[in-house]
Motif scaffolding. Sequence first.
Motif, PDB file in Angstrom:
ATOM      1  N   PHE A  74       0.833  -1.202   0.000  1.00 41.51           N
ATOM      2  CA  PHE A  74       0.000   0.000   0.000  1.00 41.51           C
ATOM      3  C   PHE A  74       0.865   1.248   0.000  1.00 41.51           C
ATOM      4  O   PHE A  74       1.897   1.301   0.662  1.00 41.51           O
ATOM      5  N   GLY A  75       0.403   2.261  -0.734  1.00 38.43           N
ATOM      6  CA  GLY A  75       0.938   3.611  -0.654  1.00 38.43           C
ATOM      7  C   GLY A  75      -0.169   4.487  -0.083  1.00 38.43           C
ATOM      8  O   GLY A  75      -1.337   4.348  -0.464  1.00 38.43           O
ATOM      9  N   VAL A  76       0.185   5.368   0.836  1.00 41.00           N
ATOM     10  CA  VAL A  76      -0.812   6.185   1.533  1.00 41.00           C
ATOM     11  C   VAL A  76      -0.460   7.663   1.372  1.00 41.00           C
ATOM     12  O   VAL A  76       0.652   8.082   1.706  1.00 41.00           O
ATOM     13  N   GLY A  77      -1.415   8.440   0.864  1.00 44.70           N
ATOM     14  CA  GLY A  77      -1.232   9.878   0.685  1.00 44.70           C
ATOM     15  C   GLY A  77      -1.506  10.650   1.962  1.00 44.70           C
ATOM     16  O   GLY A  77      -1.987  10.103   2.953  1.00 44.70           O
ATOM     17  N   GLU A  78      -1.221  11.923   1.906  1.00 41.85           N
ATOM     18  CA  GLU A  78      -1.490  12.814   3.041  1.00 41.85           C
ATOM     19  C   GLU A  78      -2.990  13.105   3.134  1.00 41.85           C
ATOM     20  O   GLU A  78      -3.709  12.997   2.139  1.00 41.85           O
ATOM     21  N   PRO A  79      -3.468  13.496   4.302  1.00 40.54           N
ATOM     22  CA  PRO A  79      -4.897  13.813   4.455  1.00 40.54           C
ATOM     23  C   PRO A  79      -5.319  14.997   3.579  1.00 40.54           C
ATOM     24  O   PRO A  79      -4.527  15.887   3.292  1.00 40.54           O
ATOM     25  N   CYS A  80      -6.578  14.967   3.165  1.00 40.30           N
ATOM     26  CA  CYS A  80      -7.182  16.057   2.397  1.00 40.30           C
ATOM     27  C   CYS A  80      -8.126  16.805   3.329  1.00 40.30           C
ATOM     28  O   CYS A  80      -8.931  16.180   4.007  1.00 40.30           O
ATOM     29  N   ILE A  81      -8.044  18.117   3.323  1.00 35.47           N
ATOM     30  CA  ILE A  81      -8.967  18.876   4.166  1.00 35.47           C
ATOM     31  C   ILE A  81     -10.258  19.220   3.428  1.00 35.47           C
ATOM     32  O   ILE A  81     -11.224  19.632   4.041  1.00 35.47           O
ATOM     33  N   ASN A  82     -10.267  19.015   2.123  1.00 36.66           N
ATOM     34  CA  ASN A  82     -11.509  19.166   1.365  1.00 36.66           C
ATOM     35  C   ASN A  82     -11.447  18.275   0.128  1.00 36.66           C
ATOM     36  O   ASN A  82     -10.407  17.737  -0.220  1.00 36.66           O
ATOM     37  N   ILE A  83     -12.566  18.129  -0.506  1.00 37.78           N
ATOM     38  CA  ILE A  83     -12.690  17.172  -1.616  1.00 37.78           C
ATOM     39  C   ILE A  83     -11.812  17.525  -2.810  1.00 37.78           C
ATOM     40  O   ILE A  83     -11.403  16.655  -3.569  1.00 37.78           O
ATOM     41  N   THR A  84     -11.471  18.780  -2.966  1.00 41.44           N
ATOM     42  CA  THR A  84     -10.658  19.183  -4.115  1.00 41.44           C
ATOM     43  C   THR A  84      -9.198  18.719  -3.982  1.00 41.44           C
ATOM     44  O   THR A  84      -8.466  18.736  -4.968  1.00 41.44           O
ATOM     45  N   GLU A  85      -8.779  18.312  -2.802  1.00 49.53           N
ATOM     46  CA  GLU A  85      -7.397  17.869  -2.589  1.00 49.53           C
ATOM     47  C   GLU A  85      -7.210  16.361  -2.771  1.00 49.53           C
ATOM     48  O   GLU A  85      -6.118  15.849  -2.590  1.00 49.53           O
ATOM     49  N   ILE A  86      -8.264  15.663  -3.142  1.00 50.79           N
ATOM     50  CA  ILE A  86      -8.159  14.207  -3.308  1.00 50.79           C
ATOM     51  C   ILE A  86      -7.147  13.859  -4.392  1.00 50.79           C
ATOM     52  O   ILE A  86      -6.382  12.911  -4.258  1.00 50.79           O
ATOM     53  N   ARG A  87      -7.096  14.655  -5.443  1.00 50.10           N
ATOM     54  CA  ARG A  87      -6.130  14.407  -6.517  1.00 50.10           C
ATOM     55  C   ARG A  87      -4.698  14.458  -5.984  1.00 50.10           C
ATOM     56  O   ARG A  87      -3.864  13.618  -6.327  1.00 50.10           O
ATOM     57  N   ARG A  88      -4.404  15.452  -5.139  1.00 52.96           N
ATOM     58  CA  ARG A  88      -3.067  15.558  -4.543  1.00 52.96           C
ATOM     59  C   ARG A  88      -2.759  14.326  -3.695  1.00 52.96           C
ATOM     60  O   ARG A  88      -1.696  13.727  -3.805  1.00 52.96           O
ATOM     61  N   SER A  89      -3.712  13.917  -2.862  1.00 53.11           N
ATOM     62  CA  SER A  89      -3.515  12.751  -2.007  1.00 53.11           C
ATOM     63  C   SER A  89      -3.315  11.493  -2.843  1.00 53.11           C
ATOM     64  O   SER A  89      -2.501  10.631  -2.511  1.00 53.11           O
ATOM     65  N   TYR A  90      -4.042  11.396  -3.960  1.00 49.91           N
ATOM     66  CA  TYR A  90      -3.880  10.256  -4.866  1.00 49.91           C
ATOM     67  C   TYR A  90      -2.453  10.215  -5.424  1.00 49.91           C
ATOM     68  O   TYR A  90      -1.794   9.168  -5.428  1.00 49.91           O
ATOM     69  N   LYS A  91      -1.959  11.354  -5.901  1.00 46.64           N
ATOM     70  CA  LYS A  91      -0.604  11.409  -6.456  1.00 46.64           C
ATOM     71  C   LYS A  91       0.440  11.054  -5.382  1.00 46.64           C
ATOM     72  O   LYS A  91       1.422  10.372  -5.672  1.00 46.64           O
ATOM     73  N   GLU A  92       0.217  11.521  -4.166  1.00 49.63           N
ATOM     74  CA  GLU A  92       1.135  11.203  -3.068  1.00 49.63           C
ATOM     75  C   GLU A  92       1.112   9.707  -2.759  1.00 49.63           C
ATOM     76  O   GLU A  92       2.162   9.092  -2.547  1.00 49.63           O
ATOM     77  N   ALA A  93      -0.089   9.127  -2.730  1.00 44.90           N
ATOM     78  CA  ALA A  93      -0.209   7.693  -2.472  1.00 44.90           C
ATOM     79  C   ALA A  93       0.500   6.893  -3.564  1.00 44.90           C
ATOM     80  O   ALA A  93       1.174   5.900  -3.283  1.00 44.90           O
TER      81      ALA A  93
END
Length: 183
Positions: free
Chosen positions: A94-113
């Motif tokens: 598993f790769g785990v991204g950083e937390p998102c504080i709103n729904i628009t940051e899911i893409r960032r968390s996905y890339k981090e994961a």
Amino acid sequence: RAELLNIKIEINRRVLIARIIENKDRDYFLTSIANEQVFSLLKRQVEYNPQNSIIQTGMDIIIISEFYTQEYIQIWLSKLIEYIKQKHNIRIIFGVGEPCINITEIRRSYKEAMKALDASILVNNKEVSFYSDLDIELLINEFGTSITNKYIKKVFNTMDRDQIVEYLPIMNSYIKHNGAIND
């Protein structure tokens, strides 16, 4: 649409990406069946909470989870990984991204994961890699193969084979212990 599905948009989330590591001794048909079994198991584990969602795309299983602490995720995933190993004889990471504080940051968390997953596959061989724990892995992951190969040649060019063999455990320890050489 979110209201119809009873999904709360305003809660914090985190993206996790799972990948089954191929077993070279297993034929493709059995691997495909195993992938479906693992996806079904993960789906049952994830969808108990209506705020979580899971999809499978190619080799990856993407989980968008309600925010949980890193410690909680580590324990939960470690238990899942062990269960999958014992029940199905399959290695999953598993790769785990950083937390998102709103729904628009899911893409960032996905890339981090995805970066954490790639680093696990290419560098640190951990079953669970958190983006927040990466350091040298991030740098290695950002460079292309040709740049990485040039750097390796530059570092090891003046060494003979015996010196390289002696040096590799030190580098592995450095990477494994997050920038320290001690055990």
